[in-house]
Design an enzyme around this catalytic site. Structure first.
Site, PDB file in Angstrom:
ATOM      1  N   GLU A  11      47.168  50.329  38.584  1.00  0.00           N
ATOM      2  CA  GLU A  11      48.339  50.233  37.709  1.00  0.00           C
ATOM      3  C   GLU A  11      47.980  50.285  36.235  1.00  0.00           C
ATOM      4  OE1 GLU A  11      51.253  47.192  38.461  1.00  0.00           O
ATOM      5  OE2 GLU A  11      50.816  47.205  40.594  1.00  0.00           O
ATOM      6  N   ASP A  97      48.812  46.624  42.583  1.00  0.00           N
ATOM      7  CA  ASP A  97      48.727  45.180  42.785  1.00  0.00           C
ATOM      8  C   ASP A  97      49.187  44.755  44.176  1.00  0.00           C
ATOM      9  OD1 ASP A  97      47.723  44.824  40.269  1.00  0.00           O
ATOM     10  OD2 ASP A  97      49.630  44.311  39.348  1.00  0.00           O
ATOM     11  N   ASP A  99      51.329  42.806  45.650  1.00  0.00           N
ATOM     12  CA  ASP A  99      52.610  42.116  45.777  1.00  0.00           C
ATOM     13  C   ASP A  99      53.674  43.163  46.084  1.00  0.00           C
ATOM     14  OD1 ASP A  99      52.969  43.409  43.362  1.00  0.00           O
ATOM     15  OD2 ASP A  99      53.038  41.595  42.152  1.00  0.00           O
ATOM     16  N   GLU A 101      56.071  44.439  44.287  1.00  0.00           N
ATOM     17  CA  GLU A 101      56.234  45.466  43.264  1.00  0.00           C
ATOM     18  C   GLU A 101      55.066  46.453  43.314  1.00  0.00           C
ATOM     19  OE1 GLU A 101      57.617  45.829  38.619  1.00  0.00           O
ATOM     20  OE2 GLU A 101      56.847  43.922  39.363  1.00  0.00           O
ATOM     21  N   TYR A 327      44.246  37.267  40.970  1.00  0.00           N
ATOM     22  CA  TYR A 327      45.575  37.808  40.679  1.00  0.00           C
ATOM     23  C   TYR A 327      46.523  36.702  40.248  1.00  0.00           C
ATOM     24  CZ  TYR A 327      49.565  40.926  41.112  1.00  0.00           C
ATOM     25  OH  TYR A 327      50.672  41.694  40.852  1.00  0.00           O
ATOM     26  N   ARG A 329      49.901  36.618  40.014  1.00  0.00           N
ATOM     27  CA  ARG A 329      51.253  36.480  40.567  1.00  0.00           C
ATOM     28  C   ARG A 329      51.136  35.989  42.001  1.00  0.00           C
ATOM     29  NH1 ARG A 329      52.076  41.520  37.684  1.00  0.00           N
ATOM     30  NH2 ARG A 329      53.317  41.111  35.822  1.00  0.00           N
ATOM     31  N   HIS A 374      47.849  35.831  48.362  1.00  0.00           N
ATOM     32  CA  HIS A 374      47.731  34.663  49.228  1.00  0.00           C
ATOM     33  C   HIS A 374      46.635  33.694  48.814  1.00  0.00           C
ATOM     34  CE1 HIS A 374      50.702  36.598  51.657  1.00  0.00           C
ATOM     35  NE2 HIS A 374      49.937  37.656  51.797  1.00  0.00           N
TER      36      HIS A 374
END
Length: 973
Positions: A11, A97, A99, A101, A327, A329, A374
């Site tokens: 990204e 990423d 997640d 998104e 990460y 988020r 996680h």
């Protein structure tokens, strides 16, 4: 034909360099720079699609809610580069990423690139060599369920916003927006302010004492604090005994000032003795906080570092992309076994083997279906780098946030803090009775407590901060009581009676709002920062210090949503949506079925479409009004809030009087008493200060929307008719008495007056009073900017003036801030030259660059930070990129500067503005007047369009005057 390299798409450009190094030859790593496409704006749809069911939202609500995506103009160059690279690749690795998104971005890349080579999904939660190599060897397929959940969220937000926002535009104000989560967040802030508005303070008194173990003058003294707890066996009231209406909600005894001072005097009489009646001791234990999730990181960074949620996420993103943390988020507080081992090893090395428990600590989150990464946010790698070891590579906010994350992670695996908490009760009563304190009918009982930490455990590394919570029991601080025993005599060192007042619920801070959103299940960790930014940017909320204060417009918006879209702003309903999205992400629910239920309705709830179709008549005036008293109403108008006053005895159709509200008045400060004060205040009218002796113009003091100011009035034009022709002529009032012998000469000034002269104005300084400002001061204000002098080195004038951001000096394009408004008039040339000799930005060298970095990896040119017309920006000499307002020059890192430049390059050059299309229309507009007045055209030669337009207006006015004169003559006959 397939190439020989594997293409990896991430990204962010910041990740490219590190990941390329870890993967080595045979891999090409490129960045999508976020999303490459999104829903098209409905106005930009192809003409043939605008009339169908797709036309309103760019989502085909009647055919499976199929979205219409387009690659944005800014990303077309990026997509072209990715396609070129894909031609030389034999495999595509989508490494966005981990997640929802990120999964959706990978899916969009797949849809646009249409690869003909094998595609794999590569995921990792930290950018270290081991993690990247492990991710390369453990790829998976694209998770379409996660994509469905993210796409459902995107479509849901489009439907919600595009259906409800237009209602706000029509009934409250233009430019407003409604959003599924932002509306709930705004309502939370407004509800808290409503509680503050409804709150009634209650007063109460108590006694506090400094007690001494010394009874006689020869005794050695140890002092400690105590407070009155009971009086004649009844508990003495404190703040928690009153409700928000100021009423007592318990059986506690309320002391007023008279009772408290009388008790104070009675206890200080010679016949009163102090005796320890009870001493208790119990073990104290405190556990460490769990490792950071996204929300707890935002909360703690706000408390400890004063970071906004947006700033926290920006810094955390930089730390993650540069390989310092995992990460950022996530809603899971759990740690991997690798991280647990690293934390325990570091705690042992730094604080001793006794500071870690026998078994590792395991943490679980409250979320039933954690949809983000996680693992908790922690330092990356299998051996944590200490903050001290990174002091040379991490600076500013990056270092502060890394240190916070490191401390929290290490502390989470350390032992409990342990100690003893002692509490003591002291009775005060007549000397005779206090011999047997347990049987005494003492008139007063004081209590004191102290906690002694005997084993610090995790406190060696970290201690969690807390939000301000009204009447919440606080964590005992470490304090020590002297050795005390039952029956021991004490004495008063000090005794005071103190008055208190209950306080309203505290306003939300960013930290406490994030905490409340998480508790209610509204939004996701990755969205909290953007939620807060949105409600601030929309003008619904204004930060005041750390507090979030709602603006009056937010009250109107929330009232409309509550009355007409009640289900959609219910906290439980909004939280249920998040749960439904979790079910879609887990593959347990169908995306189309859920959207059908939400939009068209089902057995569970009314659909959004039905709500919109059955809104009925909305009383806009009622939505934007709030009664303050019987005769004063708050109105939210086009230009802001104001008070409307019903004057007694006024006619029913009379226009009510309006009173502007001070700009800095918070909603909870607008009490009925304050409203009455504003209404009854003397009305400030325009005040003529005097006449400017230089030009004879009136100087007037006024109170405007943006504060008090002075202005120089232009003469009022007077309309007269030409004596010979009857033509209407504008002339200054001062010239009205002049003879009208030469009508042709009198017409010229009239033509020139078409462009109205803008009167000179100047705002008053903060230290000035509108009611007392004199002519001399007003003239000085109107004379600004003031020429201080000429710089002897450059020959450039130095000006002193006032601006939007305060007083300053200006020399060409170089500016320097002044410390006060008075300096505008006081500073001389020597003082100005001295100020310019100092660095413009604190201790930095005064040069054209605010900061300098090493060479940009793309252009190979050094990166500099400069101050431009529209704020600070980064440049490599070829590409310029503005630094976002949320970021500061001091905190900008090299990696962030590189990213800003890359984003700007991807956007490409700004389109040049041309007026070519407007030229024909402009010429056509002036052809007719020019054709009708050929004589005038010959006289003036090459006439401008403005002159020809004025000529046309003048001709029309002449014809109208002639007609009027003819009509008058006919009537006379």
């Amino acid at each position: 034909m397939p190439g020989t390299k594997k293409l990896v798409i991430v990204e962010s450009p910041n990740k490219m360099k590190s990941i390329s190094q870890y993967l080595g030859d045979g891999y090409e790593v490129l960045a999508s720079v976020g999303h490459i496409r999104d829903l098209i704006e409905p106005k930009n749809l192809p003409a043939e699609l605008k009339k169908g069911s797709l036309g309103k939202f760019s989502v085909d609500v009647e055919n499976g809610f199929e979205p219409y995506y387009v690659v944005s103009d800014a990303k077309k160059k990026t997509v072209a580069e990715l396609k070129r690279a894909l031609k030389d690749a034999d495999e595509l690795l989508l490494a966005t990423d981990e997640d929802r998104e990120g999964e959706a971005i990978a899916w969009h890349l797949l849809q646009v690139l249409q690869p003909k080579v094998p595609v794999k999904r590569m995921v990792f939660h930290e950018i270290t060599k081991d993690a990247i190599l492990a991710a390369k060897d453990n790829t998976r397929e694209l998770d379409t369920a996660l994509v469905d959940a993210q796409e459902t969220r995107r479509i849901l937000d489009r439907l919600y916003g595009y259906e409800i926002s237009p209602v706000l535009w029509r009934k409250v104000g233009p430019g407003l927006s409604a959003g599924r989560v932002q509306s709930a967040a705004t309502r939370l802030v407004v509800d808290r302010e409503r509680e503050r508005l409804a709150f009634t303070a209650a007063g109460y008194w108590d006694l506090s004492a400094i007690l001494s173990t010394a009874v006689d003058s020869d005794d050695s003294a140890s002092n400690f604090s105590a407070r009155l707890a009971r009086l004649n066996g009844e508990r003495v009231a404190s703040g928690r005994d009153f409700d928000d209406n100021g009423a007592l909600k318990s059986s506690a005894t309320v002391l007023d000032e008279a009772a408290a001072t009388a008790l104070q005097a009675a206890l200080q009489q010679p016949g009163v003795a102090l005796t320890v009646s009870k001493v208790e001791s119990k073990p104290y234990s405190r556990k460490p906080a769990a490792p950071f999730t996204t929300s707890t990181l935002q909360q703690e960074a706000a408390r400890k570092l004063r970071f906004s949620a947006k700033q926290t996420m920006s810094v955390a993103q930089s730390l993650y992309e540069n390989g310092y943390i995992t990460y950022m988020r996530t809603d899971s507080p759990s740690l991997s076994q690798q991280a647990i081992n690293a934390a325990r090893a570091q705690a042992t090395a730094l604080y001793g083997a006794d500071t870690i428990p026998d078994k590792p600590r395991l943490y679980t989150g409250k979320s039933k279906n954690a949809q983000e990464a996680h693992e908790a946010i922690r330092p990356s790698g299998d051996t944590f780098r200490t903050p001290a070891s990174l002091a040379s590579s991490l600076r500013g906010n990056d270092f502060k946030l890394y240190e916070l994350i490191w401390k929290r992670t290490v502390a989470s695996q350390m032992a409990d803090a342990k100690g003893q908490t002692a509490s003591v009760t002291i009775v005060a009563g007549p000397t005779g009775e206090s011999e047997n304190p347990k049987a005494s009918k003492a008139i007063a009982e004081f209590t004191a407590s102290g906690t002694v930490i005997t084993f610090r455990g995790f406190l060696h590394a970290y201690e969690e901060s807390r939000d301000e919570e009204r009447n919440a029991p606080s964590e005992p601080s470490e304090s020590k009581l002297p050795p005390l025993s039952e029956g021991q005599k004490l004495s008063f060192a000090e005794l005071s009676a103190n008055g208190h007042e209950t306080s309203p619920p505290p306003r939300f801070t960013e930290a406490s709002l994030v905490k409340r959103l998480e508790e209610l299940g509204i939004g996701r960790p990755s969205t909290f920062a953007s939620i807060i930014s949105t409600i601030v940017d929309r003008g619904y909320v204004t930060p005041r210090g750390t507090a979030l204060v709602p603006n009056w417009i937010a009250f109107s918006v929330v009232r409309l949503l509550e009355e007409y879209f009640g289900d959609l702003v219910e906290y439980d309903f909004t939280a249920e949506m998040e749960g439904d999205l979790d079910h879609i992400a887990a593959g347990e629910a169908d995306r189309v079925d859920w959207l059908n239920s939400f939009y068209f309705g089902s057995d569970k709830h009314r659909g959004l479409r039905q709500v919109i179709d059955n809104l009925g008549e909305i009383d806009a005036r009622g939505i934007n009004s709030m009664p303050i008293t019987d005769d004063i109403t708050l109105r939210i108008g086009k230009y802001g809030p104001y008070l409307e006053v019903a004057e007694p005895g006024a006619a029913p159709d009379a226009t009510p009087r309006r009173v502007n509200l001070p700009l800095n008045l918070a909603p909870d400060e607008l009490t009925p008493a304050k409203a009455r004060e504003l209404v009854d205040a003397p009305v400030v009218t325009d005040r003529v200060i005097g006449i400017n002796p230089e030009n004879g113009k009136e100087i007037v003091a006024k109170d405007g929307r943006f504060g008090p100011y002075v202005t120089e009035l232009e003469p009022t034009p007077e309309v007269v008719a030409d004596a010979a022709t009857g033509e209407v002529i504008e002339t200054a009032a001062a010239d009205a008495a002049a003879p009208a012998a030469k009508p042709a000469a009198r017409k010229k000034p009239a033509a020139k007056k078409a462009a109205a002269v803008k009167p000179r104005t100047a705002s008053l300084f903060k230290s000035m009073d509108l009611a007392t400002i004199d002519l001399e001061t007003a003239l000085r204000l109107l004379s600004l900017p003031r020429v201080v002098g000429v710089d002897p080195e450059t020959g450039t004038e130095i000006l002193a003036q006032n601006g939007k951001f305060g007083p300053y000096l200006k020399k060409g394009t170089d500016t320097r801030s002044l410390t006060s408004e008075d300096q505008i008039f006081d500073i001389d040339l020597a003082g100005a030259i001295e100020l310019y000799a100092q660095p413009k930005y604190g201790g930095r060298a005064a040069s054209s660059a605010l900061r300098e970095f090493e060479a940009d990896p793309v252009s190979g040119k050094p990166i500099k930070v400069k101050d431009g017309r529209f704020g600070a920006y980064v440049t490599d000499g070829t590409t310029n990129a503005t630094i976002p307002k949320s970021e500061t020059v001091d905190d900008l890192t090299f990696e962030r500067a590189v990213e800003l430049l890359q984003i700007k390059r991807d956007k490409g050059p700004a389109p040049k503005k041309t007026a070519a299309k407007k030229a024909p229309a402009k010429k056509a507009a002036v052809k007719k007047p020019a054709a009708k007045k050929p004589a005038a055209a010959k006289k003036t030669g090459v006439a401008t369009s403005t002159a020809r337009s004025e000529a046309a207006k003048k001709a029309a006015a002449t014809r109208a005057a002639n007609k009027a004169a003819a009509a008058a003559a006919g009537a006379g006959e």
